[in-house]
Design an enzyme around this catalytic site. Structure first.
Site, PDB file in Angstrom:
ATOM      1  N   TYR A   1       0.857  -1.189   0.000  1.00  0.00           N
ATOM      2  CA  TYR A   1       0.000   0.000   0.000  1.00  0.00           C
ATOM      3  C   TYR A   1       0.886   1.230   0.000  1.00  0.00           C
ATOM      4  O   TYR A   1       1.517   1.555   1.010  1.00  0.00           O
ATOM      5  CB  TYR A   1      -0.894  -0.052   1.234  1.00  0.00           C
ATOM      6  CG  TYR A   1      -1.980   0.989   1.351  1.00  0.00           C
ATOM      7  CD1 TYR A   1      -2.277   1.890   0.340  1.00  0.00           C
ATOM      8  CD2 TYR A   1      -2.743   1.052   2.518  1.00  0.00           C
ATOM      9  CE1 TYR A   1      -3.278   2.822   0.482  1.00  0.00           C
ATOM     10  CE2 TYR A   1      -3.759   1.977   2.667  1.00  0.00           C
ATOM     11  CZ  TYR A   1      -4.012   2.858   1.664  1.00  0.00           C
ATOM     12  OH  TYR A   1      -5.019   3.792   1.816  1.00  0.00           O
TER      13      TYR A   1
ATOM     14  N   LYS B   1      -1.541  -1.414  -3.991  1.00  0.00           N
ATOM     15  CA  LYS B   1      -2.627  -0.426  -3.945  1.00  0.00           C
ATOM     16  C   LYS B   1      -1.965   0.939  -4.072  1.00  0.00           C
ATOM     17  O   LYS B   1      -1.211   1.368  -3.192  1.00  0.00           O
ATOM     18  CB  LYS B   1      -3.435  -0.514  -2.649  1.00  0.00           C
ATOM     19  CG  LYS B   1      -4.558   0.524  -2.593  1.00  0.00           C
ATOM     20  CD  LYS B   1      -5.289   0.525  -1.262  1.00  0.00           C
ATOM     21  CE  LYS B   1      -6.332   1.651  -1.232  1.00  0.00           C
ATOM     22  NZ  LYS B   1      -6.980   1.779   0.095  1.00  0.00           N
TER      23      LYS B   1
END
Length: 294
Positions: free
Chosen positions: A136, A164
């Site tokens: 992330y 992400k």
């Protein structure tokens, strides 16, 4: 490439009771609703899920409850990132035991480690379980990038499979996409179609909490070769994206405010977040209703 966790993932809010306790019944209801409306994956205990203010036990209980609600109809990716490598590895094992399909691991924040330490952090977590990892990258919150060259090296690990992307660095995303097999998920709703069009795997959407079918429709249209239709649908979503994500409030706050008006489980936010005021909530509902009416 087949997306490892599906295409349309919702960054699901964590429902709380009016008193602020974890609402597992509400979480199950909301999860079933989102999957029924087009989400093929749910990300729990991420930024939108208020992970900094939920306990380790609550995180595990949430995974187990949502798994019971959705069964195998959707993947579950569990947010486990903390600034502490040992704590994060412990959360990874707990998430695996609770039934998660994958792990969302944010760059270690506050300490601002150099890139070799960031890389070592992710490798240690990837080695802690048998679950695949989504890295992330959200430097606006963590204070540290996962640099493109670091991602190129981490892509060699068999359990590091996805990113992400909330970096707002579209060039870096394309560089990594072109040189690795990492699945890239847009973490900012305004980038859902743009990243998908250059080879992204899909999205992890906050807006999907309140408009899951509309978020999915954009990707469906693109897959069908209806690129102009996909662009039109993304443009239709833009006012809601702006209202929820660019009005000075966190997406958690705006999503929960809007969900409450739609009679879906949400509950309050936990401090230090504060609820949206009535004028903001009314404005969100107006924009949502305009989308649904078109």
């Amino acid at each position: 490439m087949t997306p490892p966790f599906g295409r349309t993932l919702c960054a699901m809010i964590t429902p709380f009771t009016p008193a602020g306790a974890l609402d597992l019944d509400g979480a199950q209801e909301l999860a079933a609703h989102l999957v029924g409306r087009g989400c093929d994956g749910l990300v729990l205990s991420g930024t939108t899920g208020e992970s900094p203010t939920t306990t380790d036990a609550e995180k595990a209980a949430l995974i187990a409850a949502v798994r019971q609600a959705v069964g195998t109809r959707a993947t579950i990716v569990a947010g486990i990132g903390t600034p502490d490598t040992l704590h994060t590895t412990r959360l990874a094992r707990e998430a695996e035991r609770a039934g998660a399909d994958g792990l969302l691991v944010v760059a270690p924040y506050y300490s601002r480690p150099p890139q070799d330490a960031v890389e070592a952090h992710f490798r240690r977590i990837a080695d802690a379980t048998g679950l695949p990892l989504v890295l992330y990258d959200i430097p606006a919150r963590t204070g540290v990038r996962i640099e493109a060259d670091t991602l190129l090296r981490l892509a060699e690990h068999p359990r590091i499979v996805a990113v992400k992307d909330c970096s707002y660095d579209f060039l870096a995303a394309q560089k990594v996409l072109a040189r690795t097999g990492l699945a890239y998920y847009a973490g900012c709703d305004e980038h859902n179609l743009a990243l998908y069009a250059v080879g992204g795997a899909g999205c992890v959407s906050t807006v999907a909490n309140v408009a899951p079918d509309h978020v999915r429709a954009v990707l469906d249209a693109f897959d069908a070769g209806l690129t102009a239709r996909a662009a039109h649908l993304q443009q239709r979503l833009t006012p809601l994206i702006e209202a929820m994500m660019a009005n000075g409030l966190p997406g958690t706050v705006t999503a929960k405010a809007l969900l409450a008006t739609l009679s879906l489980p949400a509950g309050p936010v936990r401090p230090p977040l504060a609820p949206a005021d009535r004028a903001t909530t009314d404005g969100l509902r107006s924009v949502h209703d305009a989308l649904v009416a078109t």
